[in-house]
Design an enzyme around this catalytic site. Structure first.
Site, mmCIF file in Angstrom:
data_model
loop_
_atom_site.group_PDB
_atom_site.id
_atom_site.type_symbol
_atom_site.label_atom_id
_atom_site.label_comp_id
_atom_site.label_asym_id
_atom_site.label_seq_id
_atom_site.Cartn_x
_atom_site.Cartn_y
_atom_site.Cartn_z
ATOM 1 N N TYR A 12 26.652 42.831 -9.397
ATOM 2 C CA TYR A 12 26.022 43.020 -8.084
ATOM 3 C C TYR A 12 26.452 41.938 -7.080
ATOM 4 C CZ TYR A 12 22.078 43.142 -4.734
ATOM 5 O OH TYR A 12 21.290 43.177 -3.613
ATOM 6 N N SER A 125 19.684 29.548 -9.829
ATOM 7 C CA SER A 125 18.547 30.346 -9.361
ATOM 8 C C SER A 125 17.386 29.441 -8.971
ATOM 9 C CB SER A 125 18.114 31.263 -10.497
ATOM 10 O OG SER A 125 16.852 31.825 -10.237
ATOM 11 N N TYR A 150 16.140 32.943 -20.234
ATOM 12 C CA TYR A 150 17.054 33.141 -19.103
ATOM 13 C C TYR A 150 16.999 31.946 -18.146
ATOM 14 C CZ TYR A 150 18.304 34.426 -14.351
ATOM 15 O OH TYR A 150 18.811 34.394 -13.087
ATOM 16 N N LYS A 154 19.835 28.697 -17.045
ATOM 17 C CA LYS A 154 20.252 28.212 -15.715
ATOM 18 C C LYS A 154 20.097 26.692 -15.645
ATOM 19 C CE LYS A 154 21.519 32.132 -13.975
ATOM 20 N NZ LYS A 154 22.954 32.414 -13.812
HETATM 21 C C1 UD1 Z 1 13.297 36.712 -11.161
HETATM 22 C C2 UD1 Z 1 13.704 35.265 -11.129
HETATM 23 C C3 UD1 Z 1 15.122 35.101 -10.690
HETATM 24 C C4 UD1 Z 1 16.021 35.950 -11.526
HETATM 25 C C5 UD1 Z 1 15.587 37.383 -11.398
HETATM 26 C C6 UD1 Z 1 16.485 38.204 -12.314
HETATM 27 C C7 UD1 Z 1 11.901 33.742 -10.593
HETATM 28 C C8 UD1 Z 1 11.160 33.039 -9.483
HETATM 29 N N1 UD1 Z 1 12.880 34.516 -10.195
HETATM 30 O O1 UD1 Z 1 13.094 37.117 -9.838
HETATM 31 O O2 UD1 Z 1 15.525 33.779 -10.844
HETATM 32 O O3 UD1 Z 1 17.337 35.787 -11.120
HETATM 33 O O4 UD1 Z 1 14.244 37.514 -11.828
HETATM 34 O O5 UD1 Z 1 16.020 39.472 -12.538
HETATM 35 O O6 UD1 Z 1 11.637 33.596 -11.749
HETATM 36 N N2 UD1 Z 1 7.641 43.489 -8.589
HETATM 37 C C9 UD1 Z 1 6.715 44.513 -8.562
HETATM 38 N N3 UD1 Z 1 7.034 45.696 -9.152
HETATM 39 C C10 UD1 Z 1 8.241 45.917 -9.774
HETATM 40 C C11 UD1 Z 1 9.188 44.875 -9.783
HETATM 41 C C12 UD1 Z 1 8.854 43.678 -9.187
HETATM 42 O O7 UD1 Z 1 5.610 44.361 -8.019
HETATM 43 O O8 UD1 Z 1 8.444 47.009 -10.311
HETATM 44 C C13 UD1 Z 1 7.312 42.203 -7.943
HETATM 45 C C14 UD1 Z 1 7.298 41.052 -8.927
HETATM 46 O O9 UD1 Z 1 6.034 40.912 -9.505
HETATM 47 C C15 UD1 Z 1 7.670 39.886 -8.013
HETATM 48 C C16 UD1 Z 1 8.549 40.518 -6.942
HETATM 49 O O10 UD1 Z 1 8.305 41.919 -7.000
HETATM 50 O O11 UD1 Z 1 6.506 39.385 -7.416
HETATM 51 C C17 UD1 Z 1 10.025 40.272 -7.163
HETATM 52 O O12 UD1 Z 1 10.348 40.632 -8.506
HETATM 53 P P1 UD1 Z 1 11.858 40.726 -9.043
HETATM 54 O O13 UD1 Z 1 12.665 41.541 -8.119
HETATM 55 O O14 UD1 Z 1 11.804 41.112 -10.466
HETATM 56 O O15 UD1 Z 1 12.405 39.243 -8.897
HETATM 57 P P2 UD1 Z 1 11.780 37.853 -9.399
HETATM 58 O O16 UD1 Z 1 10.900 38.062 -10.568
HETATM 59 O O17 UD1 Z 1 11.243 37.157 -8.219
#
Ligand code: UD1
Length: 342
Positions: A12, A125, A150, A154
Site C-alpha cells: 500500500y 509507526s 508487531y 518497530k
Molecule cells: C494500528 C497501529 C499502527 C499500525 C496499524 C496497522 C497504533 C496506535 N496504531 O493503527 O501503528 O501500523 O494498526 O494495521 O497502534 N476502528 C473501528 N472499526 C473498525 C476498524 C477500526 O472502529 O472496523 C477504529 C479503531 O478502533 C481505531 C481507529 O478505527 O480507533 C483506527 O483503527 P485502524 O485503522 O485499525 O488503525 P490503528 O489501530 O490506529
C-alpha cells in the site's frame, strides 16, 4: 539516475512511494514476496508514471536471494517497507512477526556497507509512543512498552538501526514514524487492497459502503474524547509517499550531518472515528451502515502528531484535506468494483 531499492514496493504505502520516486526522477527496483500484494500493482504504477519499475520477487528474509539483487544492481539508497503489519495476527503468530520484520532489516543492513549503499529510510509507526501522555506528540516523547509483537518489531528495528549506526557503520538512516495512512492515488490506479476482512478503518468503511461488508463496527464510544470514539491523525498516503522522496534526497545529498534522524509523519490534526465517518458520508453522498460496539483490545484512546520537525527540517507538509483523501479512497473502492476485483 539514482537507483533506489524499495522493499515492499507493491504494498500500500510502498506502491504510492514508488510512483513519487519515479516522478521525482529516481530509478526504482522493487523487491516484494507478494505475500500481501500482487503484480497488478506494477501495472497500476506503470499506468500512472509511464515507466515500469524493475521487479524482483523475493522475501527479504532470504539473505542469499537478497545478496543476488545487491550484486545485480548498484543502489544509492533503500526504502524499507516490507513487513508484516496486522496487529492482531502478530499476537497469534509472534515468531512469524519477529522473523519477518527483524531478519529482513538485519539482512539489508548487513548488505549495505559491503555494497556501498549509503542510506536507508525505515517505515516506523506512531505505535512506538503507546498511549501518549500529551497530544500532539513530538519525536522526543518517551517510547512506551509495545502492546503487540508487531509494535515491538518497530521498536526493536529502530534500536537495531541506531546500534548499527553507532557502531560506526558507514550508513545513514531516516526513521519515519507514520500516523494513520489512508486514501489512494487520485488516479485510482493504486490504493489499499487488504486481503480478506479489513482490520483497518477506512477499507472497512469503503467496503461497507459498496456492499461487500454489511455493517461497520465502531469500536467504542465511551472513550474520554469529545464524541467518545477514538482519535487518530489520518494522513493522506500520497502526502506520506512524498515525504519518503524528501527523506531519500536529504540522505543522498548529505543535507544533514546527523547519521540518524527521526520524523513524525502526520497532519497535526486529530479526527475521531465518528468524525471520519461523517466526512465519508459527505463526500460519497451515502449514509454509512454502522453500529457502536465494545472497545477493541489494545486500541489507543487518542493520538495525533506534532509534525513541526518534518515541516521545518524536511520542508514537507501534509497537504490534502481529509475530504479529498476520503474521496480518493471511495473512488478507489469503486474502481475495484468496476474491474471486478472486489
Ligand atoms: C494500528 C497501529 C499502527 C499500525 C496499524 C496497522 C497504533 C496506535 N496504531 O493503527 O501503528 O501500523 O494498526 O494495521 O497502534 N476502528 C473501528 N472499526 C473498525 C476498524 C477500526 O472502529 O472496523 C477504529 C479503531 O478502533 C481505531 C481507529 O478505527 O480507533 C483506527 O483503527 P485502524 O485503522 O485499525 O488503525 P490503528 O489501530 O490506529
Amino acid at each position: 539516475m539514482k537507483k533506489i531499492l524499495v522493499t515492499g514496493g507493491t504494498g500500500y504505502i510502498g506502491s504510492h512511494t514508488v510512483v513519487e520516486l519515479q516522478q521525482a526522477g529516481y530509478e526504482v527496483v522493487i523487491v516484494d514476496d507478494l505475500s500481501n500484494s500482487s503484480t497488478d500493482v506494477l501495472d497500476g504504477i506503470t499506468r500512472i508514471t509511464g515507466e515500469r519499475p524493475i521487479f524482483e520477487k523475493l522475501d527479504c528474509v532470504d539473505l542469499e536471494a537478497l545478496k543476488g539483487v545487491f550484486e545485480k544492481h548498484q543502489f544509492d539508497g533503500i526504502i524499507h517497507f516490507a513487513a508484516s503489519k496486522a496487529v492482531g495476527e502478530s499476537v497469534q503468530k509472534p515468531l512469524l512477526y519477529y522473523r519477518n520484520n527483524l531478519v529482513s532489516l538485519i539482512n539489508l543492513l548487513e548488505l549495505m556497507p559491503t555494497h556501498g549503499v549509503k542510506g536507508i529510510v525505515f517505515s516506523s509507526s506512531c505505535t512506538v509512543y503507546g498511549e501518549p501522555n500529551v497530544n500532539p506528540i513530538d519525536e522526543s516523547a518517551p517510547i512506551k512498552p509495545a502492546e503487540s509483537p508487531y509494535g515491538n518489531t518497530k521498536q526493536i528495528n529502530e534500536e537495531i538501526i541506531q546500534d548499527f549506526v553507532h557502531s560506526g557503520a558507514p550508513i545513514k538512516s531516516i526513521i519515519l514514524r507514520y500516523f494513520n495512512p489512508i486514501g489512494a492515488h487520485p488516479s485510482a490506479e493504486i490504493g489499499e487492497l487488504p486481503i480478506g476482512v479489513p482490520q483497518n478503518l477506512v477499507p472497512y468503511i469503503t467496503q461497507t459502503a459498496i456492499g461487500i461488508r454489511e455493517q461497520l463496527s465502531v469500536f467504542g464510544d465511551d472513550y474520554n474524547t469529545p464524541d467518545g470514539s477514538c482519535i487518530r491523525d489520518f494522513i493522506n498516503v500520497v502526502d506520506l509517499a512524498k515525504a519518503h522522496v524528501v527523506a531519500i534526497d536529504r540522505m543522498l545529498t548529505d543535507k544533514s550531518d546527523e547519521a540518524i534522524e527521526i520524523f513524525n509523519l502526520g497532519t497535526g490534526v486529530g479526527l475521531s472515528v465518528l468524525e471520519l465517518i461523517k466526512v465519508f458520508e459527505k463526500v460519497s453522498g451515502k449514509p454509512l451502515n454502522y453500529k457502536i460496539v465494545g472497545r477493541r483490545e489494545g486500541d489507543i484512546e487518542q493520538i495525533w502528531a506534532q509534525p513541526d520537525k518534518a515541516n521545518k527540517v524536511l520542508g514537507w507538509k501534509a497537504e490534502a484535506t481529509v475530504e479529498e483523501t476520503m474521496a480518493s479512497a471511495w473512488k478507489w473502492q469503486q474502481r475495484l468494483k468496476e474491474k471486478g476485483i472486489m
